[in-house]
Enzyme design. Structure first.
Site, short mmCIF file in Angstrom:
data_model
loop_
_atom_site.label_atom_id
_atom_site.label_comp_id
_atom_site.label_asym_id
_atom_site.label_seq_id
_atom_site.Cartn_x
_atom_site.Cartn_y
_atom_site.Cartn_z
N TYR A 371 0.80 -1.23 0.00
CA TYR A 371 0.00 0.00 0.00
C TYR A 371 0.83 1.27 0.00
CZ TYR A 371 -3.85 -3.07 1.46
OH TYR A 371 -4.79 -4.07 1.54
N CYS A 398 14.74 -10.76 -0.59
CA CYS A 398 15.34 -10.46 -1.89
C CYS A 398 14.39 -9.64 -2.75
CB CYS A 398 15.73 -11.76 -2.60
SG CYS A 398 17.00 -12.67 -1.71
#
Length: 472
Positions: A371, A398
């Site tokens: 968000y 990652c």
């Protein structure tokens, strides 16, 4: 929100930059980076000589006993916020939105504090059942409830089911007929009101998956079908305009449109529906830019709006319900991490940013990546005295978008082994946590009166392998 990129928002041009050099416009460099910004934290949180304590428990002690990262749940704060909504909205039915964070311990607290419970999946309903929560005080949401979920809800005696499609009305009526049961039903409607919030969590505009359109006429037809179906007891209309809302202005327009439909049902179908649910979405303070309203302010504003509209329409006020979730549990929980590495990165204009890598990340808080949410943070394990530096708290995954706190001023001597705590992580952090990179989801550790207790234990590698059946 930054421009979309196939590899994720964090790869888009400028996505990882602040809105201005030195941080976003609302972020102010503190005179003392060790100081606690109290309104962002649970009510029992204190900081003494740089050490953060919650519920009377110093976080370094909690980490020594339970490890890191860990979610820290302040029982007294949770209960106080639940009571504040219950008391401010006296005469309403206050449903806690379980999607924010649910477990058997929290469900028992809700029962003891006299709140109702909103669930939106078979799994959440199972938690309520296991906790022994009174089913007549449960509401069941969801835009695609399965036949099995509906059957279980009806069999358990759930108090209300919020229907979301014509298919579901038919499915629920068939279920009630087969089981010989009757269930209370609310019809979720979209009022065409978009709360001033992130696009993905504004849920009352027309072009989205939830509810029946008032403007398009589907809502009135849905009410007619529910009223006509044997086994379905029509309770009223349900509306939800979004999330992280700080005032009642959005509710004014929504209430006007939903109450107009409520009156129309009486005129055209001869039915006086006894209830109405105005949803939740009440905001909390994640950072110093946020200024949420207190429950009493929200109650006075919403009640005044509904009473004014009912007088204008010449109708009796229905019994009202609300559904706070984030506003109760959000500030009641923080997350504590251990710092693993620190590196400085050069920015434009000769500025530098400190990247503080912690032992969690987007697996325990996806909201920043999902968000573009803002969070705050503080050094939790010691006093510093160093000048503040612009920092970004990042995780160990990652992904370039693996960010916990995009912009914050932390002491310039933050180093490996320090503890950093992030407030306001009670809602949608543990609930949306994942095993990305095969990370183990952190525990939820309750605190109360100087003691700790495990609410949800830390996952283990055995938990990961419990579903991996490829090797005998």
């Amino acid at each position: 929100m930054p421009t979309a990129h196939p590899s994720g928002w964090a790869h888009a041009d400028g996505a990882l930059r602040s809105t201005r050099p030195g941080g976003p416009h609302w972020l102010r460099e503190p005179a003392d980076p060790d100081a606690l910004v109290e309104h962002l934290w649970s009510r029992t949180t204190t900081k003494t000589d740089g050490v953060l304590s919650v519920g009377g428990v110093p976080l370094p002690e909690l980490v020594r006993e339970h490890g890191s990262p860990a979610y820290v749940l302040d029982e007294d704060d949770f209960r106080a916020r639940a009571r504040a909504f219950r008391d401010a909205f006296a005469g309403y039915e206050v449903f806690y939105a379980g999607k924010a964070f649910i477990c058997t311990t929290v469900v028992r607290w809700l029962d003891e504090e006299g709140l109702a419970l909103d669930v939106c999946s078979g799994g959440e309903l199972a938690v309520a059942e296991r906790a022994g929560f009174p089913m007549e005080r449960v509401g069941f949401h969801g835009n695609n409830k399965t036949r099995g979920e509906l059957e279980r809800a009806v069999a358990l005696g759930v108090g209300r089911i919020i229907v979301d499609s014509f298919v579901e009305i038919e499915r629920l009526a068939e279920t009630c007929a087969r089981l010989g049961r009757t269930v209370g039903v609310m019809v979720r409607v979209t009022a065409g009101v978009e709360a001033h919030t992130h696009e993905y969590i504004a849920t009352a505009h027309e072009d989205q998956k939830f509810g029946f359109s008032i403007a398009g006429g589907d809502a009135l037809e849905a009410v007619r079908r529910v009223h006509a179906a044997p086994g379905l007891r029509l309770l009223g209309l349900h509306s939800h305009i979004g999330s992280q809302i700080f005032d009642t202005s959005g509710f004014e327009v929504a209430a006007r449109r939903v109450l107009a439909l409520h009156a129309q049902v009486g005129e055209k179908l001869g039915v006086e529906m006894p209830e109405m649910d105005l949803g939740g979405g009440f905001g909390i303070a994640y950072t110093t830019q946020d200024d949420p309203s207190e429950p009493a302010e929200l109650a006075a504003g919403i009640t005044g709006i509904v009473e004014h509209e009912c007088r204008a329409l010449g109708i009796a006020r229905p019994r009202l319900s609300i559904e706070p979730g984030r506003a109760i549990v959000g500030p009641s929980m923080c997350t504590v991490y251990e710092v693993g590495t620190v590196k400085e990165v050069a920015l434009d204009g000769g500025l530098r940013r400190s990247y503080v890598s912690v032992d969690g990340g987007m697996s325990d808080n996806i909201r920043t990546a999902l968000y573009d949410a803002d969070y705050s943070a503080t050094l939790a394990s010691r006093a510093s005295g160093s000048d503040p530096v612009l920092a970004r708290v990042v995780g160990k995954h990652c992904e370039a978008g693996d960010i916990v706190v995009k912009d914050e001023f932390l002491p310039g001597d933050v180093r490996p082994g320090d503890l950093v705590a992030v407030p306001g992580t009670g809602a949608y952090c543990r609930s949306m946590a994942s095993n990305y990179n095969h990370a183990l989801r952190p525990p939820v550790i309750g605190v109360r009166d100087g003691t700790t207790f495990t609410v949800l234990r830390r996952e283990t590698e055995a938990d990961l392998f419990a579903t991996d059946v490829g090797v005998s």
